[in-house]
Design a protein around this motif. Structure first.
Motif, short mmCIF file in Angstrom:
data_model
loop_
_atom_site.label_atom_id
_atom_site.label_comp_id
_atom_site.label_asym_id
_atom_site.label_seq_id
_atom_site.Cartn_x
_atom_site.Cartn_y
_atom_site.Cartn_z
N GLY A 214 -2.59 0.40 -18.51
CA GLY A 214 -3.77 -0.31 -18.05
C GLY A 214 -3.77 -0.61 -16.57
O GLY A 214 -4.67 -1.27 -16.08
N ARG A 215 -2.78 -0.10 -15.85
CA ARG A 215 -2.65 -0.37 -14.42
C ARG A 215 -3.17 0.74 -13.54
O ARG A 215 -3.02 0.69 -12.32
N GLY A 216 -3.78 1.77 -14.13
CA GLY A 216 -4.43 2.79 -13.33
C GLY A 216 -3.74 4.14 -13.37
O GLY A 216 -2.52 4.23 -13.48
N GLN A 217 -4.53 5.21 -13.27
CA GLN A 217 -4.04 6.58 -13.28
C GLN A 217 -4.00 7.10 -11.85
O GLN A 217 -4.98 7.01 -11.12
N LEU A 218 -2.87 7.69 -11.49
CA LEU A 218 -2.66 8.13 -10.12
C LEU A 218 -2.92 9.61 -9.91
O LEU A 218 -3.22 10.03 -8.79
N THR A 219 -2.79 10.41 -10.97
CA THR A 219 -2.94 11.85 -10.81
C THR A 219 -3.32 12.45 -12.15
O THR A 219 -3.53 11.73 -13.13
N MET A 220 -3.40 13.77 -12.21
CA MET A 220 -3.77 14.45 -13.44
C MET A 220 -2.74 14.19 -14.52
O MET A 220 -1.54 14.10 -14.26
N ALA A 221 -3.22 14.06 -15.75
CA ALA A 221 -2.32 13.85 -16.88
C ALA A 221 -1.63 15.15 -17.24
O ALA A 221 -2.07 16.24 -16.90
N GLY A 222 -0.54 15.04 -17.95
CA GLY A 222 0.19 16.21 -18.42
C GLY A 222 1.36 15.77 -19.24
O GLY A 222 1.82 14.62 -19.15
N ILE A 223 1.89 16.66 -20.05
CA ILE A 223 2.92 16.28 -21.01
C ILE A 223 4.17 15.76 -20.31
O ILE A 223 4.91 14.94 -20.84
N ASN A 224 4.40 16.19 -19.05
CA ASN A 224 5.54 15.70 -18.28
C ASN A 224 5.09 14.87 -17.09
O ASN A 224 5.81 14.71 -16.11
N SER A 225 3.87 14.37 -17.17
CA SER A 225 3.28 13.66 -16.02
C SER A 225 4.05 12.40 -15.68
O SER A 225 4.51 11.67 -16.55
N LYS A 226 4.17 12.14 -14.39
CA LYS A 226 4.70 10.88 -13.89
C LYS A 226 3.59 10.12 -13.18
O LYS A 226 3.82 9.34 -12.25
N PRO B 150 -10.35 11.30 -24.50
CA PRO B 150 -9.35 11.30 -23.43
C PRO B 150 -8.18 12.24 -23.67
O PRO B 150 -7.67 12.85 -22.73
N SER B 151 -7.76 12.38 -24.92
CA SER B 151 -6.64 13.27 -25.22
C SER B 151 -7.05 14.74 -25.22
O SER B 151 -6.27 15.61 -25.59
N THR B 152 -8.27 15.02 -24.77
CA THR B 152 -8.70 16.39 -24.49
C THR B 152 -8.97 16.57 -23.00
O THR B 152 -8.54 17.55 -22.39
N HIS B 153 -9.68 15.61 -22.38
CA HIS B 153 -10.00 15.78 -20.95
C HIS B 153 -8.93 15.22 -20.02
O HIS B 153 -8.90 15.55 -18.83
N GLY B 154 -8.02 14.39 -20.50
CA GLY B 154 -6.86 13.97 -19.70
C GLY B 154 -7.06 12.77 -18.81
O GLY B 154 -6.14 12.40 -18.07
N VAL B 155 -8.22 12.11 -18.87
CA VAL B 155 -8.41 10.86 -18.13
C VAL B 155 -8.09 9.73 -19.11
O VAL B 155 -8.83 9.50 -20.06
N HIS B 156 -6.97 9.04 -18.87
CA HIS B 156 -6.48 8.07 -19.84
C HIS B 156 -6.57 6.62 -19.38
O HIS B 156 -6.39 5.70 -20.17
N ASP B 157 -6.81 6.41 -18.10
CA ASP B 157 -6.87 5.04 -17.57
C ASP B 157 -7.89 5.03 -16.44
O ASP B 157 -8.42 6.08 -16.05
N TRP B 158 -8.16 3.83 -15.93
CA TRP B 158 -9.06 3.79 -14.78
C TRP B 158 -8.40 4.53 -13.62
O TRP B 158 -7.18 4.47 -13.42
#
Length: 467
Positions: free
Chosen positions: A444-456, A66-74
């Motif tokens: 654990g509450r879900g991913q809304l958008t692409m990950a990133g170092i400044n992601s919200k 995950p810390s390579t492809h950026g999908v960290h949660d459901w």
């Protein structure tokens, strides 16, 4: 004559390793999965890469963590046709390699990696669930890019679609690859499975999933399900009905005379607890997120009659990040970028069943879920939570149920330092700092958008009421 075997990867959703008869469960009938294990090799220490569906599936498909492809949660945002997000855009999956080598690739079932209406990763057949979970009846699906409602019981309909794909492609010049991705046995469980299957478990004692006192970190799912026999019956029914459908696939392969030409994998995206340790769920069944064995350990059965030893078992420590290199190695397909991925091929194991033949650099597996990371050896498990803990240490030989956290034991200082050092070094080697999970506020509450170092892109733990 096809140069390579047909391939079927059966992937279930939230299935604990403890649910199968071939892994020792005597009260949940899984005769067809037991039959598959008898015709192949069962792995007793196989682990997901992250104990929640989307990152686990992304890692299985790409071989990356995950810390390579950026999908960290459901994945909670970007699944539907409106505002789709292709989370793995630009990253090659093993199905891309298969398609480049003449495989016809089909998906039947759950995708849950974003943009579900869009066939991705070289799939030419696409029957995908709109999101990741829904009722088992009248589920929202996409057939290629067209929405449709699955009119009937979803586990049956996914199998129907898979069988049709096999029938169409079994006699072609090219081998077929099928991702048979069930949503079972993911919730919902009550009033969502055939009554005649649920009734099988009316008198079940459920000794395989004791309802322990509520865990202090337990989520709302535990409060709904702990001690509830109807929820237990529904979960068991979901597994049993899925097993029946696996039997339909095996029966057809045998009847069509292509069983010996077909390599089959069976696994789950992550494990699951139904009251074990006092909670229901997987890695996000608690907060802080957990790395209990029931969350991170998954079933894995691999069968190819005449090639893989039958009725064999293996206790080597292996991970889903080892899946892609093993599959490509099995097929003699090269991956130029394999050296930058963490997984290692365990093909020698599949040839003769001897776990001593696998040459991993360390007999260790790693897991991550956002800022929570795990390193596990045969004897020890160390869990590190960024930035402030709490951390955990378990001696799995003396305490296989993970009851005594030894993190404050002064005599274990060297073990903790050594394990933490290995953990830090491994993630420094393979993580991409731009999407490193230890910097993402994953709850654990879900991913809304692409990950990133400044992601919200993540809501806080309190912002969402359901998993």
């Amino acid at each position: 004559m096809k140069k390579r075997p047909n391939i079927i990867v059966i992937l279930t959703d939230d299935q604990g390793i403890w649910t199968l008869g071939c892994y020792g469960n005597i009260e949940l009938p899984t005769p067809n999965l037991d039959r598959l294990a008898a015709a192949g090799m069962r792995f007793d220490n196989f682990f997901c890469v992250s104990p929640v569906c989307s990152p686990a599936r992304a890692s299985l498909l790409t071989g990356a963590i995950p810390s390579t492809h950026g999908v960290h949660d459901w994945i909670r945002g970007g699944n539907s046709r409106e505002n789709p997000i292709e989370y793995l855009a630009g990253r090659k999956g093993y199905t891309d390699f298969l398609a480049e080598n003449d495989y016809i690739c089909g998906l039947s079932g759950k995708w849950h990696l974003g943009a579900s209406a869009m066939p991705q990763k070289s799939f030419s057949h696409w029957y995908a669930h709109e999101g990741g979970v829904s009722s088992y009846y009248n589920a929202p699906m996409y057939r290629n890019d067209k929405p449709e409602i699955a009119n009937g019981y979803l586990t049956d309909l996914i199998t129907d679609d898979a069988l049709e794909f096999i029938k169409i492609n079994k006699d072609g010049d090219s081998p077929f690859y099928l991702s048979l991705h069930y949503t079972a046995p993911h919730s919902p469980w009550i009033d969502n499975h055939p009554r005649e299957v649920v009734e099988i478990f009316d008198d079940c004692p459920f000794v395989s999933c004791p309802q322990e006192p509520e865990h202090p970190w337990a989520s709302h799912l535990t409060k709904q399900c702990l001690g509830n026999r109807e929820q237990l019956k529904g979960y068991f029914a979901a597994v049993n009905a899925m097993d029946t459908n696996v039997g339909r696939i095996l029966d057809y392969l045998e009847t069509a005379g292509i069983r010996e030409e077909t390599l089959i994998f069976f696994t789950s995206d992550n494990g699951f607890s139904c009251g074990h340790h006092g909670f229901w769920g997987k890695g996000n069944g608690t907060f802080p997120l957990n790395m209990y064995e029931n969350s991170v350990k998954v079933p894995m059965i691999i069968s190819h009659p005449g090639i893989i030893p039958e009725g064999a078992s293996c206790d080597a420590l292996l991970s889903h990040y080892d899946f892609m290199p093993t599959l490509l190695d099995y097929l003699k397909i090269s991956n130029p970028k394999q050296k930058i991925l963490p997984g290692k091929s365990f093909l020698p194991l599949l040839r003769n069943g001897n776990s001593n033949d696998i040459q991993h650099e360390n007999i260790v597996v790693f897991d991550e879920y956002g800022p929570v990371r795990m390193i596990r050896t045969k004897e020890w498990k160390y869990i590190h939570r960024y930035p402030y803990g709490p951390n955990e240490l378990y001696n799995l030989r003396d305490d296989p149920d993970e009851r005594e956290n030894l993190i404050k034991d002064k005599g274990k200082g060297k073990i903790i330092r050594d394990l933490n050092g290995m953990l830090q070094e491994w993630f420094c080697t393979y993580a991409d700092q731009k999407v490193d999970g230890c910097r993402e506020a994953v709850t654990g509450r879900g991913q809304l958008t692409m990950a990133g170092i400044n992601s919200k892109g993540y809501k806080t733990y309190e912002d969402l009421d359901v998993f």
